[in-house]
Design a protein around this motif. Sequence first.
Motif, PDB file in Angstrom:
ATOM      1  N   ALA A 150      -2.359  -0.182 -25.502  1.00  0.00           N
ATOM      2  CA  ALA A 150      -3.759  -0.620 -25.426  1.00  0.00           C
ATOM      3  C   ALA A 150      -3.855  -2.135 -25.530  1.00  0.00           C
ATOM      4  O   ALA A 150      -4.611  -2.775 -24.797  1.00  0.00           O
ATOM      5  CB  ALA A 150      -4.578   0.034 -26.534  1.00  0.00           C
ATOM      6  N   ALA A 151      -3.054  -2.728 -26.417  1.00  0.00           N
ATOM      7  CA  ALA A 151      -3.113  -4.178 -26.587  1.00  0.00           C
ATOM      8  C   ALA A 151      -2.559  -4.901 -25.365  1.00  0.00           C
ATOM      9  O   ALA A 151      -2.790  -6.091 -25.203  1.00  0.00           O
ATOM     10  CB  ALA A 151      -2.340  -4.589 -27.838  1.00  0.00           C
ATOM     11  N   SER A 152      -1.813  -4.181 -24.516  1.00  0.00           N
ATOM     12  CA  SER A 152      -1.303  -4.804 -23.301  1.00  0.00           C
ATOM     13  C   SER A 152      -2.224  -4.564 -22.113  1.00  0.00           C
ATOM     14  O   SER A 152      -1.869  -4.874 -20.987  1.00  0.00           O
ATOM     15  CB  SER A 152       0.091  -4.255 -22.966  1.00  0.00           C
ATOM     16  N   GLY A 153      -3.359  -3.955 -22.343  1.00  0.00           N
ATOM     17  CA  GLY A 153      -4.327  -3.780 -21.269  1.00  0.00           C
ATOM     18  C   GLY A 153      -4.238  -2.446 -20.557  1.00  0.00           C
ATOM     19  O   GLY A 153      -4.783  -2.277 -19.479  1.00  0.00           O
ATOM     20  N   ILE A 154      -3.515  -1.492 -21.163  1.00  0.00           N
ATOM     21  CA  ILE A 154      -3.427  -0.170 -20.548  1.00  0.00           C
ATOM     22  C   ILE A 154      -4.535   0.712 -21.112  1.00  0.00           C
ATOM     23  O   ILE A 154      -4.699   0.794 -22.333  1.00  0.00           O
ATOM     24  CB  ILE A 154      -2.046   0.460 -20.826  1.00  0.00           C
ATOM     25  N   ASP A 155      -5.287   1.357 -20.224  1.00  0.00           N
ATOM     26  CA  ASP A 155      -6.321   2.286 -20.658  1.00  0.00           C
ATOM     27  C   ASP A 155      -5.611   3.589 -21.039  1.00  0.00           C
ATOM     28  O   ASP A 155      -5.223   4.371 -20.174  1.00  0.00           O
ATOM     29  CB  ASP A 155      -7.310   2.503 -19.504  1.00  0.00           C
TER      30      ASP A 155
ATOM     31  N   SER B  72       4.273   3.665 -27.748  1.00  0.00           N
ATOM     32  CA  SER B  72       3.289   3.189 -28.725  1.00  0.00           C
ATOM     33  C   SER B  72       1.931   3.027 -28.067  1.00  0.00           C
ATOM     34  O   SER B  72       1.760   2.174 -27.196  1.00  0.00           O
ATOM     35  CB  SER B  72       3.715   1.847 -29.322  1.00  0.00           C
ATOM     36  N   GLU B  73       0.982   3.834 -28.505  1.00  0.00           N
ATOM     37  CA  GLU B  73      -0.361   3.715 -27.933  1.00  0.00           C
ATOM     38  C   GLU B  73      -0.994   2.381 -28.287  1.00  0.00           C
ATOM     39  O   GLU B  73      -1.770   1.829 -27.524  1.00  0.00           O
ATOM     40  CB  GLU B  73      -1.241   4.874 -28.421  1.00  0.00           C
ATOM     41  N   HIS B  74      -0.637   1.858 -29.463  1.00  0.00           N
ATOM     42  CA  HIS B  74      -1.211   0.570 -29.861  1.00  0.00           C
ATOM     43  C   HIS B  74      -0.744  -0.556 -28.952  1.00  0.00           C
ATOM     44  O   HIS B  74      -1.540  -1.345 -28.458  1.00  0.00           O
ATOM     45  CB  HIS B  74      -0.824   0.255 -31.307  1.00  0.00           C
ATOM     46  N   VAL B  75       0.574  -0.615 -28.746  1.00  0.00           N
ATOM     47  CA  VAL B  75       1.099  -1.676 -27.887  1.00  0.00           C
ATOM     48  C   VAL B  75       0.533  -1.511 -26.475  1.00  0.00           C
ATOM     49  O   VAL B  75       0.148  -2.489 -25.834  1.00  0.00           O
ATOM     50  CB  VAL B  75       2.645  -1.649 -27.861  1.00  0.00           C
TER      51      VAL B  75
END
Lengths: 335, 298, 256
Positions: free
Chosen positions: A198-203, A193-196
Amino acid sequence: MYGAPPPKQLAALGLLVLAGFVLPHALPDYFLYIGNLLMMYAVLALGLDILLGWTGQFAFAHIAFYGFGIYATALLNMRLGIPFVLGMPIAAAVAALIGLLIALPATRLRTVYLALATYAFAECAQWVFRTWDSVTRGPDGLRMSAPQIFGYMVGNDRDAMPVIAIILAVMLGATLYLVRSRLGRAFCAVRDSEHVAAASGIDVKRTKVLAFTISAFYAGVAGGVYTLFQSFVHPDGLGVWTLVLVLTMIVVGGSGTIGGVLLGVLLLGVLPEALRAAPRGLLVWQEFAYGLILILAIMFMPRGLWGLVIYRLRRKARRGPPPQAVPVPALEREP
Amino acid sequence: MSLVLQGVASGVVTGCVYALVALSLVIVYKATDVVNFAGGELVMIGAYLGLLLLLWFQLPYIAMFALVPVAVFAVGALFDRITLRKVGGRALAKHVDLVSFVVATIGLSYLLKGAVRVVPFTEEVRRLPPLFSGPPVFIGDVVLQRQDLAIIAVTTMIMLALWLFFERTLLGKALRATSQNARAAALVGVPVSAMRMAVWGLASAIAGIAGVLLAPKLLMTPDMGAVVMLAFAAAIIGGFSSLPGCVVGGIALGVIQNLVGIFISPQAIAVTPFFVIMLVLLFRPEGLFGESLALKKV
Amino acid sequence: MSALFELRDVTMRFGGLTALNRFSMQVEAGSIHALIGPNGAGKSTVFNCVSRFCMPQRGEIFFDSRPLLAEPAHRIVQLGIARTFQNIEQLHRMTVLETVLVGLTSRTPRYFSFAPGATRARAERRAVEEAEEILSQTALIGFRDTLAGELDFGRQKLLDLARALASRPRLLLLDEPAAGLRNREISFVDSILVNLARERGITIVLVEHVMQLVMSVADRVTVLSFGEKLAEGAPSAIRADSKVVEAYLGSEAAHA
């Protein structure tokens, strides 16, 4: 995946290198050739799986980077006299750099668009290999001279096997560490999940670009390995067919798992050789067989053979009924 | 100048065939979210079936033209029923996994190609007899074969029929609803999985017809499915989700290819579709008619 | 009055649809602030703007008086804002422990790429210890090596919360944490939220349809309707507000 690779797996790498030194004295040439071929496919497939199985990016450009690796290593050796130990890393680095340049625009694309753009790139690269006569000898194919490693001429499969075993061991070791690192987990998070992510601080973009670059590096190394035990390269071998072969290895073995990829390489790498040994009547069935294997594998083994193996092992360990999949209720979405 | 005009005219003709195949790809993609990498092999199967019916069974052209779409319809519908429903049924429970679907269609493409190749009849390179033979037609300086005119006519008819089907018939509207929102369609009673099968069948039938139209213009080999990349390029120009976009994209690609052959180099014709795909995706990923690409909503 | 988090005049349009229309809201540090409203009112859009998944056409968002709209998506969590997701958006092929390790990303050192070595070993060990601690707190430790996608629905929501907590946020955005849960699970969520806010001082913004939870934990409630703010106040005041009852609670109250 987390922590350090288990000692057993690291020991297996040692065994691989040992086998690379011992087997040339024990096996006939033909088996050595198959062994080298399988080890090369292993490097190629591990690299593609970083992109496909771990990061979930459906990209086809891999075969082009493999081609760059082959031509660059061979030409650096033949035209500039750069020895293999230097030439292969340079070639792989160039492949990785091209991978990076491709990734920058490509990571803006998703799904079909990514698949088609990278496929188009691979076709263009093959076209360049075929038409750039003055460098690649075009459709005549390029006859490569034997590479030298510290003055030691690698002229046949027997000489090449220890070198290839060392290269595969290094690449496998790197993969083991990679998938158990923060970056490896970022790959999986982007896949799921790209959303999860990004929301976890992954670029997300940076992670995808890194996956492309690393994957292209593997392909470049596999290209370098090719020059060690083959003496001839033709653009026809750098097309969709080879890509589909590697893809089949990953899917049948189990994408996103190292063991699965190696298993797939072993099974499907041997298949064309077995068919080649068979009478001509069987060889024509090759495409049909691959198509059928792909369809059946995707229908009945969504996690590949490796998934089946792991599932059996886990069930045995639990000595209980398999875990019941709890149905997930469909949630109402806001329009 | 007349060379260029001639190039444009024959580009329009081949573009019509690309447009048909592109339509087949886009219809499937819109309705089922599957990118059909076997689209080219469905074209190839259509061509060989046509050849078989004409030469082996000695059927008249009209009968062949009626039978080929039916047969290819069955191939596509069965593939959806047998393979994709199993793959997709599982995927829907968790998430839609594009890789599985694409791998399944790649499997189908090799299966079909391999199946044709093992038939000894196909070892010899053949050519499908054209629908109309006879002297070519002159329009000003431009020469067109009668077969070319037939291609344009048949393509136009199929486009019109498709438009009428999607706009005017209940089944067509149900298909459109399914492609826009499968869950909502299911709620109002549209049988979604039957619709998916119908879409696969319909799209395959269109590809089969394209095969019959294309085959007289080139040498038939089991590898002629490579035409699918031209269709992908056409669909990408059109935005990959728009049916009129396919038509414009197909014709544009056919013309571009011929102009590249005239002005740049005949060698470059082979890479033109790939260049077009990369350029369009680089500078205008949504194509001429497509919606912008965005991540689905959280 | 100390607003830790503020939306000022935010307008977000998707094509012709206006999801948020000049919406403003202030959230006080340490409070639990509920955001309610009928379906399609734009509640999730607020979160998606904060997460930088979409870019408002106008308006500003501040956290700790720092403008958020200039930051990329992955920087938000480093600033101290974590979120959960409304639909179970899971790392379904990763295990429960790995999911929490992903949540720890912003606090795991970027040891030189992935090479073996002491730094790497130490960082990995510490991350795993911390992840296990969070799993204990959320009663998920028994499922440590289960795939996230194989968990039951309630635990998937809990895992989402655990992943968000791993970043040690100062502000937590929860998108319908109780949707689809059973009563017993809702009271578990209730106690976790109160504990987070009161004991650990985490500010919480809560989008929720389950009124039982909103009325029990929220310090303040903002009501959204068609992208605009309809009312704001203490839960008791909101319950009494006739506009709100008409627009939203009316139907809900009839069910209750």
